[in-house]
Scaffold this active site. Structure first.
Site, PDB file in Angstrom:
ATOM      1  N   THR A   1      40.668  -4.220  -7.333  1.00  0.00           N
ATOM      2  CA  THR A   1      40.934  -5.428  -6.553  1.00  0.00           C
ATOM      3  C   THR A   1      40.967  -6.660  -7.450  1.00  0.00           C
ATOM      4  OG1 THR A   1      39.792  -4.444  -4.662  1.00  0.00           O
ATOM      5  CG2 THR A   1      40.140  -6.829  -4.615  1.00  0.00           C
TER       6      THR A   1
ATOM      7  N   TYR B   1      43.982  -0.566   6.307  1.00  0.00           N
ATOM      8  CA  TYR B   1      44.878  -0.922   7.400  1.00  0.00           C
ATOM      9  C   TYR B   1      45.060   0.196   8.423  1.00  0.00           C
ATOM     10  CZ  TYR B   1      48.731  -2.732  10.156  1.00  0.00           C
ATOM     11  OH  TYR B   1      49.494  -3.167  11.211  1.00  0.00           O
TER      12      TYR B   1
ATOM     13  N   TYR C   1      35.208   4.396  -3.108  1.00  0.00           N
ATOM     14  CA  TYR C   1      34.959   2.956  -2.992  1.00  0.00           C
ATOM     15  C   TYR C   1      34.948   2.584  -1.516  1.00  0.00           C
ATOM     16  CZ  TYR C   1      35.842  -2.099  -3.791  1.00  0.00           C
ATOM     17  OH  TYR C   1      35.783  -3.467  -3.806  1.00  0.00           O
TER      18      TYR C   1
ATOM     19  N   ARG D   1      37.233  -5.299   3.474  1.00  0.00           N
ATOM     20  CA  ARG D   1      38.634  -5.393   3.050  1.00  0.00           C
ATOM     21  C   ARG D   1      39.519  -4.348   3.726  1.00  0.00           C
ATOM     22  NH1 ARG D   1      40.587  -8.323  -1.331  1.00  0.00           N
ATOM     23  NH2 ARG D   1      39.044  -9.428  -2.587  1.00  0.00           N
TER      24      ARG D   1
ATOM     25  N   LYS E   1      31.178   3.525  -5.078  1.00  0.00           N
ATOM     26  CA  LYS E   1      31.000   2.080  -5.212  1.00  0.00           C
ATOM     27  C   LYS E   1      30.662   1.545  -3.839  1.00  0.00           C
ATOM     28  CE  LYS E   1      33.267  -2.271  -6.477  1.00  0.00           C
ATOM     29  NZ  LYS E   1      34.521  -2.938  -6.907  1.00  0.00           N
TER      30      LYS E   1
ATOM     31  N   ILE F   1      29.695  -2.127 -10.553  1.00  0.00           N
ATOM     32  CA  ILE F   1      31.085  -2.438 -10.886  1.00  0.00           C
ATOM     33  C   ILE F   1      31.252  -3.899 -10.511  1.00  0.00           C
ATOM     34  CG2 ILE F   1      33.502  -1.949 -10.376  1.00  0.00           C
ATOM     35  CD1 ILE F   1      32.674   0.978  -9.921  1.00  0.00           C
TER      36      ILE F   1
END
Length: 372
Positions: A46, A109, A135, A140, A164, A206
């Site tokens: 990202t 999405y 992740y 998000r 993550k 991270i």
């Protein structure tokens, strides 16, 4: 065995004014991160604006990073997608160009069910030999990878090795660790929660914060692992105003602004991201100044001679190193000494052969003959 432990930097991608990748600056940033203490490079995530790259450019950036790092630290490549087929394709190509591991975000999405997530990650795992860090960042993606799902994936796929964790939910993270029973490498995806997550077994972070202060993030993790919890706690807490400023707008808007303020040429953001607001940029600069990271400007560092101090920890070595450290034309990037009982502001290696840092000169006062 973990892909890495400690501070992994979620590295930015510098761009030229025309929007193309600035590989020259990218190379300098990679070297700075490694010499600064980062334990791994996470590329095309990202923070690296991978969502604005086409697939060929995405792989080109990963390939460049792998070649520039040249084995000094692990390189983990972002290879996630909300299309399983595309995630497989990117993962296979990243493996082909030498990535040591993969970071795969949950599909975004389209909001997969937990069964869909098991299928998605299982298919990726079946198509690569690379170790994979899943992740989970629901803020998000609109999709939450639940503890039971993580446990099932880790149990059935040997190369699904890490997670993550960026939910901000410590209870969920604790349950995930309990259900995976020591078989999962947990990495904090929240710069403000690294020490709390390490307390339940996380092996590192991270980090966006590492882009501007790699040494601090490394020292925090290293202190925790060595049992110096007080130092780790102090480093975590004193960084909170900076961390808040780095996320005052959508990542990576603030961190790229911060790096430009530090004199690095990371360039603009790619649309639809835009430049930081004037008010937030002013606040960021003030926080950076208070944290002490506007003192060293890379614009000046580019003109400095990068030096390795051979014999840095002896009495003469400490004296000469101290003098050199005050010279505006010299940047000490590494030291060589078999004695490691002194804390230095730069990495120290036992021998020149082991040194992985590039330099312009070696200042050698390791013995009388060298001084002569």
């Amino acid at each position: 065995m973990s892909i890495f432990t400690g501070a992994g930097v979620a590295i930015i991608t510098p761009f030229n004014e025309d929007g193309s990748v600035n590989y020259e600056e990218f190379g300098r940033i990679i070297d700075d991160q490694i010499s600064g203490g980062s334990d791994a490079i996470i590329v095309c995530g990202t923070t690296g604006e991978s969502s604005t790259m086409d697939h060929d450019e995405h792989i080109e950036v990963i390939k460049y990073c792998v070649e520039k790092v040249a084995g000094r630290v692990p390189v983990i490549a972002g290879s996630g997608s909300n299309c399983t087929r595309e995630a497989i394709n990117i993962s296979k190509r990243a493996e082909e160009v030498g990535a040591n591991g993969l970071l795969c975000v949950t599909p975004y999405y389209n909001k997969a069910t937990q069964a869909g997530l098991i299928s998605h990650y299982s298919q990726i795992a079946d198509n690569t030999k690379c170790p994979i860090i899943m992740y989970n960042v629901p803020g998000r993606t609109g999709c939450n990878l639940l503890p039971e799902t993580v446990a099932e994936l880790v149990r059935t796929k040997s190369n699904l090795v890490g997670l993550k964790e960026a939910t901000g939910n410590l209870a969920q993270a604790s349950k995930t660790m309990a259900l995976t029973d020591g078989k999962l490498d947990l990495y904090s995806g929240e710069d403000g929660l690294v020490v709390p997550l390490m307390s339940i077994g996380a092996v590192g972070v991270i980090s966006v914060w590492s882009n501007v202060a790699p040494g601090k993030v490394h020292a925090m993790c290293d202190s925790f692992f060595k049992g110096d919890i007080e130092t780790a706690r102090k480093l975590q807490l004193e960084a909170l105003p900076l961390v808040d400023a780095l996320f005052s707008e959508v990542n990576p808007i603030p961190v790229k602004k911060a790096l430009n303020l530090m004199g690095m040429e990371v360039g603009p953001l790619r649309s639809p991201l835009c430049e930081m607001s004037e008010a937030n940029a002013k606040e960021l600069a003030e926080v950076m100044k208070n944290y002490g990271i506007l003192a060293k400007i890379r614009e000046a560092q580019k003109k400095m001679t990068r030096a390795i101090m051979n014999g840095c920890n002896g009495k003469m070595g400490q004296c000469i190193t101290g003098i050199c450290a005050q010279d505006e034309d010299i940047e000490i990037v590494a030291g060589i000494d078999t004695y490691d009982g002194i804390k230095n502001d730069y990495p120290v290696f036992a021998s020149l052969k082991e040194c992985t840092v590039d330099a312009d000169v070696i200042i050698d006062f390791s013995n009388a003959k060298a001084v002569d």
